[in-house]
Design an enzyme around this catalytic site. Structure first.
Site, PDB file in Angstrom:
ATOM      1  N   HIS A  77       8.927  -1.517   8.695  1.00 18.40           N
ATOM      2  CA  HIS A  77       7.788  -0.967   7.942  1.00 18.40           C
ATOM      3  C   HIS A  77       6.471  -1.431   8.570  1.00 18.40           C
ATOM      4  CE1 HIS A  77      10.004   0.200   4.011  1.00 18.40           C
ATOM      5  NE2 HIS A  77      10.889   0.054   4.985  1.00 18.40           N
ATOM      6  N   ASP A  97       2.827   0.285   0.976  1.00 17.80           N
ATOM      7  CA  ASP A  97       4.262   0.487   1.046  1.00 17.80           C
ATOM      8  C   ASP A  97       4.803   0.697  -0.370  1.00 17.80           C
ATOM      9  OD1 ASP A  97       6.242  -0.419   3.586  1.00 17.80           O
ATOM     10  OD2 ASP A  97       7.186  -0.033   1.636  1.00 17.80           O
TER      11      ASP A  97
END
Ligand code: UDP
Length: 493
Positions: free
Chosen positions: A22, A132
């Protein structure tokens, strides 16, 4: 006349989840916005700052050299301490966790990052937050500061829809408990998606995870929209469904790794001393003759599985470059007979790469003809962008969805027949025989109709992937569209 506000560049705060898969795309994405004149800040902790720093430095060098179209808006990292949750010093990343207790503490730290986030928001008042999805609290936190939250989860739209269907309909729940081979369909997906029960997360076995996914989904609903590391031409039906059926807004700005080949090399050089050696070795091999094998940053294989993979590579007859993580050692446990003859110092048919490979560069090397992958979304999209067909070997997370996407929808890969969903900490994976692995490699690389069709489709898709972030391409336009919206929104703040 423009007001002072309108003259200031947009400011976006990026809040990546603390795992490499990520952090890397968020850093690349931020660099992409910075190249368009957006002031970008990445908020993260010291160990994770090292992962995103190469992308930040590169973007700033480009800006200074004028490669960013004369735009000089430096990117920066807001480094905040990793909360003290009882993890050993330096353990700040999901890839470093070794037990369920570590995971529990890690998620506690993720929740406690709200405090420095709030401080940053109050001090800097950015125009938007790209958060996120794992930071579920950021939906309310961003709203409290009156700032739009854009969610990023590092998946394709295809996999995002699969996740949403799972949360809303729990099709696994309707399936008999005792049949791991039962076929489960995902109702309402624009593509026909069917998986075996054993290939899916089981809400009954993981109730806490399940509850978290539901919280995540609810936080999506309270967000301004979603940004994806993907591009419209890759999954047009899914983008349309996401908009029309879920009523969500999406901006597809990828493939973000295309802008970062040099960064990949530099980042890799810091993590692995033999980057040049690896690329020079590829230079010595004929086009399309090398199998590249890597399973990302979070997956490890048992010695028995690793042994069969080594046999499979041998049986395939191909050259190979194989990234082996530390967890797969010690070697004698998995080295099959004859394998040592294939690699240095005795042989030259293959290389094992310890630690970190310059993956984006490797995939773009003409010698690489096929990628054996766990189907992490970054790896999948990097292969798509490079035009390299895949042999798919998913383990958990969104990887089984990505396999269906690659094999059945895009037609650019062949599966090895992985059956068991489970992270390193959760489960045991059945061993897949070397003959099966070699067979899958041959189906992709062979002269038959199937291999030719797969390779042709991979090349066609790569051309579309490369065009998307170029000026006039769909991802370039989506970045501009989002910037315009955020700028227009500023007037009303
Ligand atoms: N990666 C790399 N070198 C390695 C291993 C991984 O450059 O030796 C990069 C890879 O290019 C990708 C990311 O790490 O960008 C892994 O993300 P992915 O979503 O594929 O898998 P995950 O690690 O999240 O399971």
């Amino acid at each position: 006349m423009a007001t002072i506000d309108e003259q200031q560049p947009l400011h976006i705060l990026f809040l990546p989840f603390l795992v490499p898969g990520h952090l890397i795309p968020i850093a690349d994405m931020a660099a992409l916005f910075a190249a368009r004149g957006v002031r970008c800040t990445i908020l993260t902790t010291p160990v994770n700052a090292a992962v995103v720093r190469p992308a930040v430095e590169r973007a700033n060098e480009d800006a200074l050299r004028g490669d960013a179209g004369g735009i000089l808006v430096p990117m920066d990292i807001a480094v905040v301490p990793f909360p003290d949750v009882g993890l050993p010093p330096g353990v700040e990343n999901g890839a470093a966790l070794t037990s369920e207790d570590d995971v529990r503490r890690f998620f506690h730290a993720i929740r406690r990052l709200r405090e420095p986030f709030d401080r940053f928001m109050a001090e800097h008042r950015p125009d938007a937050v790209v958060s996120d999805g794992f930071f579920t609290w950021s939906a309310d936190a961003a709203a409290a500061h009156g700032v739009p939250r854009l969610v990023f989860l590092g998946t394709s739209v295809f996999a995002r829809l699969c996740n949403e269907i799972m949360v809303r309909h729990n099709p696994v729940g309707a399936c008999p408990d005792d049949d791991p081979d039962a076929v489960v369909s995902l109702p309402g997906h624009p593509h026909r998606v069917e998986l075996r029960r054993s290939q899916m997360a089981d809400p009954k076995k993981l109730p806490i995870h399940w509850a978290f996914f539901q919280t995540m989904s609810a936080a999506y609903e309270r967000s301004y929209g979603e940004v994806f590391n993907s591009f419209h031409e890759l999954e047009p039906e899914c983008v349309e469904h996401h908009r029309a059926a879920l009523g969500r807004r999406a901006w597809l700005v990828g493939p973000v790794a295309l802008a970062s080949k040099d960064v990949a090399a530099r980042g890799a050089a810091e993590l692995s001393p033999d980057v040049d050696g690896c690329l020079r070795w590829l230079d010595t091999k004929p086009d399309g003759s090398v199998v590249y094998v890597s399973f990302g940053t979070m997956s490890s294989f048992s010695p028995a599985e690793t042994r069969e993979l080594a046999r499979g590579l041998d049986l395939s007859g191909m050259n190979f470059a194989w990234v082996i993580s530390g967890a797969d050692e010690p070697e004698p446990e998995w080295t099959p007979e004859g394998f040592a003859e294939l690699i240095p110092p005795r042989g030259d048919r293959g290389r094992t790469i310890r630690g970190w490979a310059p993956q984006v560069l490797v995939l773009n090397h003409p010698a690489v003809g096929v990628f054996v992958t766990h189907c992490g979304w970054n790896s999948t999209l990097e292969a798509v962008s490079a035009g390299v067909p895949m042999v798919t070997w998913p383990r958990y997370s969104d990887q089984f969805y990505n396999e269906r996407h690659v094999v059945e929808v895009l037609g650019v890969g062949v599966g090895v027949g992985a059956r068991d969903f489970g992270s390193n900490l959760e489960s045991h994976h059945r061993v897949i025989g070397g003959e099966v692995i070699a067979g899958a490699i041959r189906r992709v690389t062979g002269d038959g109709e199937e291999g030719e069709a797969i390779r042709r489709k991979a090349a066609e898709l790569a051309a579309k992937a490369r065009a998307a972030p170029e000026k006039g391409g769909s991802s370039y336009d989506d970045v501009g569209r989002l910037m315009d919206e955020l700028m227009a929104r500023r007037t009303f703040r």
